[in-house]
Design an enzyme around this catalytic site. Sequence first.
Site, PDB file in Angstrom:
ATOM      1  N   LYS A 284       0.859  -1.191   0.000  1.00 36.69           N
ATOM      2  CA  LYS A 284       0.000   0.000   0.000  1.00 36.69           C
ATOM      3  C   LYS A 284       0.895   1.242   0.000  1.00 36.69           C
ATOM      4  O   LYS A 284       1.792   1.363   0.854  1.00 36.69           O
ATOM      5  CB  LYS A 284      -0.857  -0.023   1.272  1.00 36.69           C
ATOM      6  CG  LYS A 284      -2.276   0.474   1.086  1.00 36.69           C
ATOM      7  CD  LYS A 284      -3.081   0.144   2.329  1.00 36.69           C
ATOM      8  CE  LYS A 284      -4.408   0.832   2.365  1.00 36.69           C
ATOM      9  NZ  LYS A 284      -5.093   0.643   3.636  1.00 36.69           N
TER      10      LYS A 284
HETATM   11  O1  G3P Z   1      -7.859   1.603   5.528  1.00 32.83           O
HETATM   12  C1  G3P Z   1      -8.265   2.784   4.955  1.00 32.83           C
HETATM   13  C2  G3P Z   1      -9.647   3.227   5.338  1.00 32.83           C
HETATM   14  O2  G3P Z   1     -10.558   2.177   5.181  1.00 32.83           O
HETATM   15  C3  G3P Z   1      -9.743   3.957   6.636  1.00 32.83           C
HETATM   16  O3  G3P Z   1     -11.063   4.167   7.055  1.00 32.83           O
HETATM   17  O4  G3P Z   1     -12.688   4.838   8.791  1.00 32.83           O
HETATM   18  O5  G3P Z   1     -10.262   5.450   9.073  1.00 32.83           O
HETATM   19  O6  G3P Z   1     -11.660   6.578   7.368  1.00 32.83           O
HETATM   20  P1  G3P Z   1     -11.443   5.325   8.136  1.00 32.83           P
END
Ligand code: G3P
Length: 219
Positions: free
Chosen positions: A83
């Site tokens: 990533k």
């Molecule tokens: O892993 C990336 C993403 O899914 C993060 O989500 O909830 O931290 O915005 P969030």
Amino acid sequence: MKFFVDTADLQEIRDLAATGLLDGVTTNPSLVAKAGRNFLELVAEICQVVDGPVSAEVAATDFPTMLAEGQKLAAISPRIAVKVPLTPAGLKVCKHLSANGTMVNVTLCFSAAQAILAAKAGAAFVSPFVGRLDDVGTDGMALIADICQIYSRYPSFTTEVLVASVRHPMHLVAAAKLGAHVATMPPSVIRLLFGHPLTDKGLAQFVADWQKTGQAILS
Ligand code: G3P
């Protein structure tokens, strides 16, 4: 549509993998910090639990260090999707690793223009963050619609749209309607997908009525 779980919690991953409905895992530095485990060991263990792509994020932001980190992560397993952030250096790393057959997940995508760059860099996945766009008053799902439409016009783009920052089941349903290839969801959201009060009510009735028959299927 593929379901990835967005967590670095190995027990959660094991539990959800047991359903047979899990196609992969995504992690990020925040999730790894929360897990409190050695990153490289953790990622190697996740690769043994799940039969699908496991996203592991580089920590550096400069090209040479990100590339070296990406190569080290990729050496853990062919299931690793390295990533990288959607920056000029991140896309350069993406181009290098993808050319050598490593899956790359370009993360922190917030615009269609960025998603076009990720596809041109040969990313296996691009991760638009729908929840974080919604958080700032922008329609996250409109971005998914744009990216799906654009990618469908260019058969040479093989990048899969990995909908990230999913906060609730309706994000998943909307992404599926648009034809997004993958959604990565926290374990809590995946569990919510199963539930409906009418399912619970109907099952309770069937169980009660079956008992009245006095029969057993297995005897
Ligand atoms: O892993 C990336 C993403 O899914 C993060 O989500 O909830 O931290 O915005 P969030």
